[in-house]
Design an enzyme around this catalytic site. Sequence first.
Site, PDB file in Angstrom:
ATOM      1  N   LYS A   1     -14.089  -0.567  -3.975  1.00 43.62           N
ATOM      2  CA  LYS A   1     -15.182  -0.199  -3.062  1.00 43.62           C
ATOM      3  C   LYS A   1     -16.279   0.518  -3.839  1.00 43.62           C
ATOM      4  O   LYS A   1     -17.466   0.213  -3.678  1.00 43.62           O
ATOM      5  CB  LYS A   1     -14.668   0.738  -1.957  1.00 43.62           C
ATOM      6  CG  LYS A   1     -13.762   0.087  -0.953  1.00 43.62           C
ATOM      7  CD  LYS A   1     -13.454   1.079   0.161  1.00 43.62           C
ATOM      8  CE  LYS A   1     -12.291   0.632   0.991  1.00 43.62           C
ATOM      9  NZ  LYS A   1     -11.799   1.662   1.888  1.00 43.62           N
TER      10      LYS A   1
ATOM     11  N   GLU B   1       0.829  -1.212   0.000  1.00 42.91           N
ATOM     12  CA  GLU B   1       0.000   0.000   0.000  1.00 42.91           C
ATOM     13  C   GLU B   1       0.862   1.260   0.000  1.00 42.91           C
ATOM     14  O   GLU B   1       0.433   2.301  -0.471  1.00 42.91           O
ATOM     15  CB  GLU B   1      -0.939   0.020   1.223  1.00 42.91           C
ATOM     16  CG  GLU B   1      -2.252  -0.680   0.955  1.00 42.91           C
ATOM     17  CD  GLU B   1      -3.327  -0.447   2.018  1.00 42.91           C
ATOM     18  OE1 GLU B   1      -3.094   0.288   2.988  1.00 42.91           O
ATOM     19  OE2 GLU B   1      -4.402  -1.034   1.865  1.00 42.91           O
TER      20      GLU B   1
ATOM     21  N   HIS C   1       8.425 -26.856  -0.231  1.00 47.46           N
ATOM     22  CA  HIS C   1       7.769 -28.038  -0.805  1.00 47.46           C
ATOM     23  C   HIS C   1       6.599 -27.660  -1.706  1.00 47.46           C
ATOM     24  O   HIS C   1       5.810 -28.519  -2.097  1.00 47.46           O
ATOM     25  CB  HIS C   1       7.311 -28.977   0.317  1.00 47.46           C
ATOM     26  CG  HIS C   1       8.478 -29.538   1.091  1.00 47.46           C
ATOM     27  ND1 HIS C   1       8.978 -30.812   0.879  1.00 47.46           N
ATOM     28  CD2 HIS C   1       9.279 -28.973   2.026  1.00 47.46           C
ATOM     29  CE1 HIS C   1      10.013 -31.011   1.676  1.00 47.46           C
ATOM     30  NE2 HIS C   1      10.218 -29.904   2.389  1.00 47.46           N
TER      31      HIS C   1
HETATM   32  O1  PA5 Z   1      -3.576   1.105   5.768  1.00 46.64           O
HETATM   33  C1  PA5 Z   1      -4.708   1.491   5.586  1.00 46.64           C
HETATM   34  O2  PA5 Z   1      -5.008   2.685   5.686  1.00 46.64           O
HETATM   35  C2  PA5 Z   1      -5.826   0.532   5.264  1.00 46.64           C
HETATM   36  O3  PA5 Z   1      -5.377  -0.766   5.122  1.00 46.64           O
HETATM   37  C3  PA5 Z   1      -6.879   0.562   6.350  1.00 46.64           C
HETATM   38  O4  PA5 Z   1      -6.294   0.189   7.563  1.00 46.64           O
HETATM   39  C4  PA5 Z   1      -8.044  -0.369   6.014  1.00 46.64           C
HETATM   40  O5  PA5 Z   1      -8.565  -0.054   4.764  1.00 46.64           O
HETATM   41  C5  PA5 Z   1      -9.135  -0.249   7.076  1.00 46.64           C
HETATM   42  O6  PA5 Z   1      -9.593   1.064   7.149  1.00 46.64           O
HETATM   43  P1  PA5 Z   1     -10.393   1.578   8.404  1.00 46.64           P
HETATM   44  O7  PA5 Z   1      -9.531   1.474   9.586  1.00 46.64           O
HETATM   45  O8  PA5 Z   1     -10.739   2.994   8.070  1.00 46.64           O
HETATM   46  O9  PA5 Z   1     -11.624   0.712   8.538  1.00 46.64           O
END
Ligand code: PA5
Length: 449
Positions: free
Chosen positions: A423, A287, A308
Amino acid sequence: MNYLKLNCEYAKQFVSEKEIAAMAPLAANALEKLHNKTGAGNDFLGWLTLPTDYDKAEFERIKKAAEFIKKSCDILVVIGIGGSYLGARAVIEAVKSVNYNYLAKETPQIFFIGNSISPSMLTELIQICEGKDICVNVISKSGTTTEPAIAFRAFSELLYSKYSKEEAAKRIFCTTDKARGTLKQLADEAGYECFVIPDDVGGRYSVLTAVGLLPIASAGIDIDALMAGAAAAQQSLCSKDINENDCLKYAAVRNCLYNKGKRLECFISYEPSMAMFNEWLKQLFAESEGKDGKGLYPVSCIFSTDLHSVGQYIQESAGPLMFESCIKFENAPGDYIIKELSGNADGLNFLAGKKMSLVNEKARQGTLLAHTEGGVANIIFEAAGLSSENMGYIIYFFEKACAVSGYILGVNPFNQPGVESYKNNMFALLGKPGYENQKERLEKALGLC
Ligand code: PA5
């Protein structure tokens, strides 16, 4: 104390000292941007000083809530996705065990849910909770994420049907934004205890906030030690000299490898209890760096298990594509001594009296040589052990290395604009108000109309 030491000996034949030296000024510049807060995403740098600057009063409240959870429930249900669950699960499995839920005696079993939209996962956990005392920790920074929201709706209904209104409310803990989002609103209305995810700490950098700390403390792990390890990392990873700062050197070496055409970094561990930690690393790097058409794709393997399955591919095909980064632990938890067998029917007596950790280490050494000979560069991290203090150090190390590496790569390591696409499509296909315009186009594309 030496928490983590970088060993680039087995990357040498793939990246020269000269190439690393050429990358050094870029790494130093990236570190400076991070420290001076002049780089992209600089409003998300709260994690940098978190190990020393954390809210001490809230930290005490977290410990108190964990004590309540430990004494009042058999099962703690932790609801969250991505950065809102991976870190906690990673630390619990690394420090305690991948079998924590089977071994826990003084502390509750901990189940993570709301990290998928699988109906079977949800209904199975509801079944597991039958007849048990439960507490819930719902974690969402935005407070609007669909996966945890569905799970929270189901589990709050369960709690209110099982306990009185007051008792149910006492058993629900919300970790979210200090003021914004549906979850915060809901928590305030119902009177749930809330913990704050600071504005300047993004999801994947939030394990050392209440996001990680409450579930981790509920598992009986020493969160003071975790923070002390992270504080040691905060103090020791500041030098702009690549030869004095392993975090900088790692960021530089992985960028050199990327520039030479490697596209995958495979995080390796010889301890299955590190599998979730590798998942946390995957999210952190993917990310943070995977944007603007750039970035190494992080993958993970547990050896010798995966030798394996994908070992063949790594040995004979992966060299041009990927390198391996392995965290090796000095002290393995729970060692086992291999016994002598009279008659030696299985031919294993050459191992009799030897520790299983030694066999694991020899497997690591053998694989390291085989894979480097097969053209796969290897970066090694030598870690002391799997204590909470060590894990605190390791977490901070990789957070900082990832941020530096992202700046070297020329991306903003603190946003994740690409996560929104799926989303939006999902909401449109489900008919969420406000998404009507996209629905028809998407249904046509899927051949649904
Ligand atoms: O690193 C990030 O920002 C994302 O992976 C969020 O943690 C994830 O999308 C969950 O979001 P939220 O905490 O707003 O529910």
